[in-house]
Design a protein around this motif. Structure first.
Motif, PDB file in Angstrom:
ATOM      1  N   SER A  47       4.811   8.849 -11.119  1.00  0.00           N
ATOM      2  CA  SER A  47       2.919   9.036 -11.231  1.00  0.00           C
ATOM      3  C   SER A  47       3.122   7.803  -9.925  1.00  0.00           C
ATOM      4  O   SER A  47       2.901   7.056  -9.410  1.00  0.00           O
ATOM      5  CB  SER A  47       2.008   8.340 -12.265  1.00  0.00           C
ATOM      6  OG  SER A  47       2.045   8.975 -13.421  1.00  0.00           O
ATOM      7  N   THR A  48       1.243   8.300  -8.963  1.00  0.00           N
ATOM      8  CA  THR A  48       0.908   7.439  -7.565  1.00  0.00           C
ATOM      9  C   THR A  48      -0.523   7.010  -8.130  1.00  0.00           C
ATOM     10  O   THR A  48      -1.244   7.173  -8.390  1.00  0.00           O
ATOM     11  CB  THR A  48       1.108   8.994  -6.964  1.00  0.00           C
ATOM     12  OG1 THR A  48       2.326   9.490  -6.059  1.00  0.00           O
ATOM     13  CG2 THR A  48       0.746   7.449  -5.696  1.00  0.00           C
ATOM     14  N   LEU A 266       6.851   1.962 -17.673  1.00  0.00           N
ATOM     15  CA  LEU A 266       6.961   1.397 -17.082  1.00  0.00           C
ATOM     16  C   LEU A 266       6.424   0.774 -16.024  1.00  0.00           C
ATOM     17  O   LEU A 266       6.806   1.541 -14.827  1.00  0.00           O
ATOM     18  CB  LEU A 266       8.713   1.229 -16.665  1.00  0.00           C
ATOM     19  CG  LEU A 266       9.520   0.577 -15.920  1.00  0.00           C
ATOM     20  CD1 LEU A 266       9.386  -1.199 -17.105  1.00  0.00           C
ATOM     21  CD2 LEU A 266      10.545   1.189 -15.375  1.00  0.00           C
ATOM     22  N   SER A 267       5.538   0.022 -15.683  1.00  0.00           N
ATOM     23  CA  SER A 267       4.919  -0.211 -14.472  1.00  0.00           C
ATOM     24  C   SER A 267       4.638  -1.891 -13.720  1.00  0.00           C
ATOM     25  O   SER A 267       6.288  -1.367 -13.241  1.00  0.00           O
ATOM     26  CB  SER A 267       3.160  -0.351 -15.457  1.00  0.00           C
ATOM     27  OG  SER A 267       2.933   0.327 -15.308  1.00  0.00           O
ATOM     28  N   ALA A 268       4.111  -2.104 -12.872  1.00  0.00           N
ATOM     29  CA  ALA A 268       4.500  -3.681 -12.514  1.00  0.00           C
ATOM     30  C   ALA A 268       5.526  -4.484 -13.127  1.00  0.00           C
ATOM     31  O   ALA A 268       6.008  -4.541 -13.984  1.00  0.00           O
ATOM     32  CB  ALA A 268       2.642  -4.630 -12.298  1.00  0.00           C
ATOM     33  N   ILE A 289       7.194   6.041 -14.241  1.00  0.00           N
ATOM     34  CA  ILE A 289       6.452   5.302 -13.502  1.00  0.00           C
ATOM     35  C   ILE A 289       5.934   5.203 -12.270  1.00  0.00           C
ATOM     36  O   ILE A 289       4.847   6.948 -12.855  1.00  0.00           O
ATOM     37  CB  ILE A 289       8.303   5.175 -12.706  1.00  0.00           C
ATOM     38  CG1 ILE A 289       8.650   6.086 -12.342  1.00  0.00           C
ATOM     39  CG2 ILE A 289       9.713   4.391 -13.738  1.00  0.00           C
ATOM     40  CD1 ILE A 289      10.013   5.920 -11.028  1.00  0.00           C
ATOM     41  N   PHE A 290       5.229   4.451 -11.868  1.00  0.00           N
ATOM     42  CA  PHE A 290       4.479   4.573 -10.919  1.00  0.00           C
ATOM     43  C   PHE A 290       5.648   4.362  -9.499  1.00  0.00           C
ATOM     44  O   PHE A 290       6.534   3.382  -9.223  1.00  0.00           O
ATOM     45  CB  PHE A 290       3.502   3.231 -10.912  1.00  0.00           C
ATOM     46  CG  PHE A 290       2.628   3.663 -11.769  1.00  0.00           C
ATOM     47  CD1 PHE A 290       0.855   4.581 -11.394  1.00  0.00           C
ATOM     48  CD2 PHE A 290       2.640   3.400 -12.649  1.00  0.00           C
ATOM     49  CE1 PHE A 290       0.582   4.374 -12.404  1.00  0.00           C
ATOM     50  CE2 PHE A 290       1.167   3.321 -13.974  1.00  0.00           C
ATOM     51  CZ  PHE A 290       0.119   4.276 -13.486  1.00  0.00           C
ATOM     52  N   THR A 291       5.171   5.648  -8.486  1.00  0.00           N
ATOM     53  CA  THR A 291       6.243   5.131  -7.039  1.00  0.00           C
ATOM     54  C   THR A 291       5.392   5.936  -6.360  1.00  0.00           C
ATOM     55  O   THR A 291       3.920   6.757  -5.932  1.00  0.00           O
ATOM     56  CB  THR A 291       7.350   6.220  -7.616  1.00  0.00           C
ATOM     57  OG1 THR A 291       8.260   5.884  -6.472  1.00  0.00           O
ATOM     58  CG2 THR A 291       6.606   7.718  -7.619  1.00  0.00           C
ATOM     59  N   SER A 292       5.484   5.620  -4.941  1.00  0.00           N
ATOM     60  CA  SER A 292       4.781   6.317  -3.903  1.00  0.00           C
ATOM     61  C   SER A 292       5.484   5.810  -2.632  1.00  0.00           C
ATOM     62  O   SER A 292       6.605   4.912  -2.529  1.00  0.00           O
ATOM     63  CB  SER A 292       3.226   5.784  -3.435  1.00  0.00           C
ATOM     64  OG  SER A 292       3.807   4.233  -3.510  1.00  0.00           O
ATOM     65  N   ASP A 293       5.023   6.354  -1.242  1.00  0.00           N
ATOM     66  CA  ASP A 293       5.765   6.044  -0.381  1.00  0.00           C
ATOM     67  C   ASP A 293       5.251   4.920   0.517  1.00  0.00           C
ATOM     68  O   ASP A 293       5.646   4.657   1.856  1.00  0.00           O
ATOM     69  CB  ASP A 293       5.922   7.164   1.169  1.00  0.00           C
ATOM     70  CG  ASP A 293       3.708   8.181   1.751  1.00  0.00           C
ATOM     71  OD1 ASP A 293       3.635   7.594   0.532  1.00  0.00           O
ATOM     72  OD2 ASP A 293       4.568   8.767   1.968  1.00  0.00           O
ATOM     73  N   ARG A 294       4.692   4.517   0.129  1.00  0.00           N
ATOM     74  CA  ARG A 294       3.724   3.106   0.628  1.00  0.00           C
ATOM     75  C   ARG A 294       4.535   1.417  -0.266  1.00  0.00           C
ATOM     76  O   ARG A 294       3.878   0.773   0.364  1.00  0.00           O
ATOM     77  CB  ARG A 294       2.473   2.724  -0.066  1.00  0.00           C
ATOM     78  CG  ARG A 294       1.379   4.363   0.779  1.00  0.00           C
ATOM     79  CD  ARG A 294       0.108   4.101   0.252  1.00  0.00           C
ATOM     80  NE  ARG A 294      -0.891   3.532   1.365  1.00  0.00           N
ATOM     81  CZ  ARG A 294      -1.963   3.468   1.088  1.00  0.00           C
ATOM     82  NH1 ARG A 294      -2.482   3.135   0.325  1.00  0.00           N
ATOM     83  NH2 ARG A 294      -2.678   1.825   2.153  1.00  0.00           N
ATOM     84  N   GLU A 295       5.492   1.625  -0.908  1.00  0.00           N
ATOM     85  CA  GLU A 295       5.863   0.910  -1.448  1.00  0.00           C
ATOM     86  C   GLU A 295       5.204  -0.707  -2.084  1.00  0.00           C
ATOM     87  O   GLU A 295       5.457  -1.519  -2.102  1.00  0.00           O
ATOM     88  CB  GLU A 295       6.901   0.281  -0.156  1.00  0.00           C
ATOM     89  CG  GLU A 295       7.938   1.197   0.326  1.00  0.00           C
ATOM     90  CD  GLU A 295       9.007   0.842   1.137  1.00  0.00           C
ATOM     91  OE1 GLU A 295       9.579  -0.822   0.490  1.00  0.00           O
ATOM     92  OE2 GLU A 295       9.344   0.600   2.227  1.00  0.00           O
ATOM     93  N   THR A 296       4.245   0.176  -2.721  1.00  0.00           N
ATOM     94  CA  THR A 296       2.970  -0.753  -3.008  1.00  0.00           C
ATOM     95  C   THR A 296       2.622   0.097  -4.384  1.00  0.00           C
ATOM     96  O   THR A 296       2.196   1.027  -4.627  1.00  0.00           O
ATOM     97  CB  THR A 296       2.039  -1.213  -2.587  1.00  0.00           C
ATOM     98  OG1 THR A 296       1.275   0.752  -2.002  1.00  0.00           O
ATOM     99  CG2 THR A 296       1.895  -1.911  -0.404  1.00  0.00           C
ATOM    100  N   LEU A 297       1.887  -1.173  -5.630  1.00  0.00           N
ATOM    101  CA  LEU A 297       1.494  -0.572  -6.575  1.00  0.00           C
ATOM    102  C   LEU A 297      -0.161  -1.453  -6.481  1.00  0.00           C
ATOM    103  O   LEU A 297       0.196  -2.836  -6.739  1.00  0.00           O
ATOM    104  CB  LEU A 297       2.672  -1.112  -8.029  1.00  0.00           C
ATOM    105  CG  LEU A 297       1.895  -0.744  -8.893  1.00  0.00           C
ATOM    106  CD1 LEU A 297       1.697   0.902  -9.017  1.00  0.00           C
ATOM    107  CD2 LEU A 297       2.505  -1.409 -10.318  1.00  0.00           C
ATOM    108  N   LEU A 298      -1.220  -0.799  -6.272  1.00  0.00           N
ATOM    109  CA  LEU A 298      -1.975  -1.477  -5.674  1.00  0.00           C
ATOM    110  C   LEU A 298      -1.280  -2.011  -4.950  1.00  0.00           C
ATOM    111  O   LEU A 298      -1.740  -2.476  -3.825  1.00  0.00           O
ATOM    112  CB  LEU A 298      -3.045  -2.230  -7.001  1.00  0.00           C
ATOM    113  CG  LEU A 298      -3.314  -0.974  -8.796  1.00  0.00           C
ATOM    114  CD1 LEU A 298      -4.037  -2.608  -9.726  1.00  0.00           C
ATOM    115  CD2 LEU A 298      -4.255  -0.041  -7.959  1.00  0.00           C
ATOM    116  N   VAL A 299      -1.806  -3.538  -4.796  1.00  0.00           N
ATOM    117  CA  VAL A 299      -1.735  -4.548  -3.631  1.00  0.00           C
ATOM    118  C   VAL A 299      -0.447  -5.484  -4.269  1.00  0.00           C
ATOM    119  O   VAL A 299      -0.154  -6.027  -3.324  1.00  0.00           O
ATOM    120  CB  VAL A 299      -2.622  -5.520  -3.057  1.00  0.00           C
ATOM    121  CG1 VAL A 299      -3.796  -4.488  -2.925  1.00  0.00           C
ATOM    122  CG2 VAL A 299      -3.113  -5.859  -4.699  1.00  0.00           C
ATOM    123  N   THR A 300       0.539  -4.772  -4.673  1.00  0.00           N
ATOM    124  CA  THR A 300       1.710  -6.102  -4.712  1.00  0.00           C
ATOM    125  C   THR A 300       3.267  -5.284  -4.376  1.00  0.00           C
ATOM    126  O   THR A 300       3.270  -3.681  -4.159  1.00  0.00           O
ATOM    127  CB  THR A 300       1.961  -6.591  -6.490  1.00  0.00           C
ATOM    128  OG1 THR A 300       1.711  -5.346  -7.412  1.00  0.00           O
ATOM    129  CG2 THR A 300       0.673  -6.625  -7.012  1.00  0.00           C
TER     130      THR A 300
END
Length: 322
Positions: A47-48, A266-268, A289-300
């Motif tokens: 998930s993103t 499995l989140s933050a 899990i939350f993943t992305s190419d920005r290497e952030t989860l919201l602001v962390t």
């Protein structure tokens, strides 16, 4: 067994505490066994989560770097253009995500042009063939209906912690406000994503009380995120100790046993976990899990998609298809 009649909605706090406190290997074995009945054990949903409006929130959530009253390094950002959000959604889909969540640092949704733009974003992401999720704060029944008509699949509104401990973490709203928003979401026909955070200074009993609230709902939340506190400098909880891995594993395993049909996310906190520690969480029943190419989860900070794909390959897991 995989039917609604097999799900329990009458758990007691004593029962869930007994599960949580089982010897760790026995607990993980039980949770893994339940997981394999209800889910494909070799699949993890990617998930993103994108912050479409960042910072400046009037709430005083003690863990959150986006609260306007705390002095953090978070850059305040107005609502992103719809085209920018859709570009991120397309990239997320290309990277293997099947769910795209948009978050706005609002206390509550207001019926204005910004909400109209959120509606357009929901329509656009839905047209891409992704599960579309939003977390926008408190929501009225009418607003929930508008989101459902636009194609919203899920709405995230976490409990955060127990009703008893809630006022120690947040004073600008009440625990019942969260329950009311979930009621409005459910009434509109949108699936519910609701979980909590551990590491806030709460007791084990508080953790179980929060799970009890979710597990005894008439319909279990389809998604239950389990977050380890991401300690943000400038917030009241910045010096809290790191959540131990066995605490996370116990929480995930208990969630899986109590709500077997739900996605356990499995989140933050993943950035502070080793690959081996995350593997224990997957074995205990986490399947997203939350993943992305920005290497952030919201602001962390958060692991990047490249590392996550490599981790799944190392563990013999694969991204879940929509």
């Amino acid at each position: 067994m995989r039917n609604r009649e097999a799900l329990r909605h009458d758990w007691t706090k004593e029962e869930l505490l007994a599960i949580y406190n089982k010897p760790i290997l026995e607990l993980v074995y039980e949770a893994a066994s339940v997981h394999r009945i209800w889910h494909k054990a070799d699949e993890i949903q990617l998930s993103t989560l994108l912050s479409v409006k960042t910072g400046g929130c009037p709430e005083d959530c003690s863990y959150c770097g986006q609260a306007a009253r705390y002095h953090t390094d978070i850059n305040v950002q107005a609502l992103l253009p719809t085209e920018t959000v859709l570009a991120h959604a397309k990239k997320a889909k290309e990277n293997g995500s099947s769910r795209f969540c948009m978050a706005a640092a609002w206390r509550e949704v207001r019926d204005n042009r910004d909400f109209d733009r959120i509606i357009d974003m929901v329509k656009g992401v839905n047209e891409l063939g992704l599960e579309v999720c939003c977390t926008l704060g408190m929501l009225t029944e009418h607003q929930a209906k508008r989101l459902q008509e636009a194609g919203l699949y899920a709405y995230n509104h976490n409990m955060d912690t127990s009703a008893e401990y809630y006022e120690q973490i947040i004073s600008t709203r009440q625990f019942d406000n969260r329950l009311n928003t979930i009621h409005n979401v459910r009434k509109a026909g949108i699936t519910v994503c609701s979980g909590g955070i551990i590491g806030l200074g709460e007791s084990t009993t508080d953790r179980i009380s929060m799970l009890l609230t979710l597990a005894n709902m008439d319909i279990h939340p389809e998604s239950v995120p389990i977050n380890a506190l991401a300690r943000v400098k400038g917030t009241p909880l910045e010096n809290n100790p790191k959540v131990g891995i066995w605490e996370m594993v116990r929480m995930i395993a208990t969630t899986r046993i109590a709500m077997p049909g739900s996605m356990v996310r499995l989140s933050a906190g993943r950035l502070e976990m080793t690959e081996t520690e995350q593997a224990w969480c997957f074995l205990a029943g986490a399947n997203s899990i939350f993943t992305s190419d920005r290497e952030t989860l919201l602001v962390t900070p958060n692991p990047c998609i490249t590392k996550d794909i490599q981790m799944l390959q190392n563990l013999g897991l694969k991204p879940m298809k929509k």
